[in-house]
Design a protein around this motif. Sequence first.
Motif, short mmCIF file in Angstrom:
data_model
loop_
_atom_site.label_atom_id
_atom_site.label_comp_id
_atom_site.label_asym_id
_atom_site.label_seq_id
_atom_site.Cartn_x
_atom_site.Cartn_y
_atom_site.Cartn_z
N ASN A 1 0.81 -1.22 0.00
CA ASN A 1 0.00 0.00 0.00
C ASN A 1 0.84 1.27 0.00
OD1 ASN A 1 -2.08 -1.80 0.15
ND2 ASN A 1 -2.76 -1.24 2.20
N ASN A 2 2.00 1.22 0.62
CA ASN A 2 2.85 2.42 0.71
C ASN A 2 3.79 2.56 -0.48
OD1 ASN A 2 1.86 3.62 2.99
ND2 ASN A 2 3.38 2.77 4.37
N SER A 3 4.60 1.54 -0.69
CA SER A 3 5.64 1.63 -1.72
C SER A 3 5.11 1.36 -3.12
CB SER A 3 6.76 0.64 -1.40
OG SER A 3 6.31 -0.69 -1.56
N ARG A 4 3.96 0.71 -3.21
CA ARG A 4 3.36 0.25 -4.47
C ARG A 4 4.22 -0.84 -5.13
NH1 ARG A 4 -1.08 3.62 -5.71
NH2 ARG A 4 -1.65 4.53 -3.71
N GLU A 5 5.10 -1.44 -4.35
CA GLU A 5 5.89 -2.56 -4.85
C GLU A 5 4.99 -3.75 -5.11
OE1 GLU A 5 9.38 -5.63 -3.26
OE2 GLU A 5 8.75 -3.91 -2.04
N HIS A 6 5.23 -4.46 -6.21
CA HIS A 6 4.47 -5.64 -6.56
C HIS A 6 5.10 -6.86 -5.89
CE1 HIS A 6 2.65 -3.83 -10.52
NE2 HIS A 6 2.54 -3.03 -9.47
N LEU A 7 4.39 -7.44 -4.94
CA LEU A 7 4.88 -8.65 -4.27
C LEU A 7 4.63 -9.87 -5.15
CD1 LEU A 7 5.95 -10.03 -1.65
CD2 LEU A 7 3.56 -10.25 -0.94
N PHE A 8 3.52 -9.86 -5.88
CA PHE A 8 3.12 -10.99 -6.73
C PHE A 8 2.31 -10.44 -7.89
CE2 PHE A 8 -0.28 -13.92 -7.95
CZ PHE A 8 0.43 -15.05 -8.31
N LEU A 29 0.40 -14.65 2.30
CA LEU A 29 0.61 -15.47 3.50
C LEU A 29 2.03 -16.04 3.52
CD1 LEU A 29 -2.83 -17.29 3.51
CD2 LEU A 29 -1.98 -15.86 5.39
N ASP A 30 2.49 -16.51 2.37
CA ASP A 30 3.87 -17.04 2.28
C ASP A 30 4.89 -15.96 2.64
OD1 ASP A 30 2.94 -19.50 1.45
OD2 ASP A 30 3.40 -19.20 -0.67
#
Length: 268
Positions: A76-83, A201-202
Motif C-alpha cells: 500500500n505504501n511503496s506500491r511494490e508488486h509482491l506478486f 501469507l507465504d
Amino acid sequence: MIKMIALDLDNTLLNSDKEISKRNEQVLKQLHEQGIRVVLCTGRPINAIWPYIEQLGLTQDEDYTITFNGGLVINNNSREHLFELGMKKSDLSHLFAYVRSEKIPLDVLDFERVYELNDYPGSIYRTVLRNIEFNDLAMNDLPETTYSKAVMAIEPEKLTKIISNLPADLKAHYHAVQSQPMIMEFLPKKLNKAVGLKALLDHFGDDFSNLMSFGDADNDLEMIKAAAQGIVMENGLPNVKAAATAITDTNDNDGVAKYCERYFATLL
C-alpha cells in the motif's frame, strides 16, 4: 490462530451506498492495531479503492492489498508488486473472437489502466470504476503488454443473457466470474483471490490456517474455501454460502463487524 483478515468489498465490507460503516471501520481498525493484518481483496486497482484504505488506516509499511482478483499483490505504501499474474494479448484471442461475433462491449485492463475498446460501444465500466485512467481505442490497437483481466460491463438483464450462453471454449481458457450484477470478469485460468492471498501469507510465513476471509460472490469462493474461517454474508450467493464456515449478517447490517466482535472478543 487467525493472523490475517481478507475482505471482499462490494456487498461484503461495503454497504449498498458503497461505504464502510462506522462500526466496521472501528472494529477493523482495532484489530489492525492489535497486529491482525487487514487485507482488502478486490477486482479493482489500488487507486480505485484508496479512500477505503485510508479510512481503515492500512497505510503502514507492512500493509498490502490483493487487487485484480488475486492477479496483483501490492504494498500500500511503496506500491511494490509482491506478486503478479497476468495474460498476454495473444491469450485474449478467444475472448476477442467471441465479442466480435456477438458485438459485445469489452474493457481490458493492464495493472494500471483500462482500455475501453470502441469496436462495440455500450460498456458501463466508466460508471463503475473510478480513480483510474481510461484509454479509448480499437481492439486491434491494444499494445503488447501484460493484462490483468478483461471485463464485460453491461446492464444486468443483458449480462444475464450473455452469461447463460457463454461458450465452453471461453470457460476452458479463462477463469470467468461474475463479480457484480453488471460485471463479468475474464481472468487467467488458474487465478483467483486465494492465489494472491497464498503469496501474501507465504511472504509473512503464514498459511491458510491463519486466514479469515469474508465474501459474498463467485469471485470470493476460492478464498472462502481455503481459509480456516471462511465467512459469507447473509446476502451472499447460495453456492458461496454453502462453502462457508459460518454465515454472518448482511453487508447493510455490519455483518463483518458483528462476526469479528464475537470471534475476537478478547482483543476488542
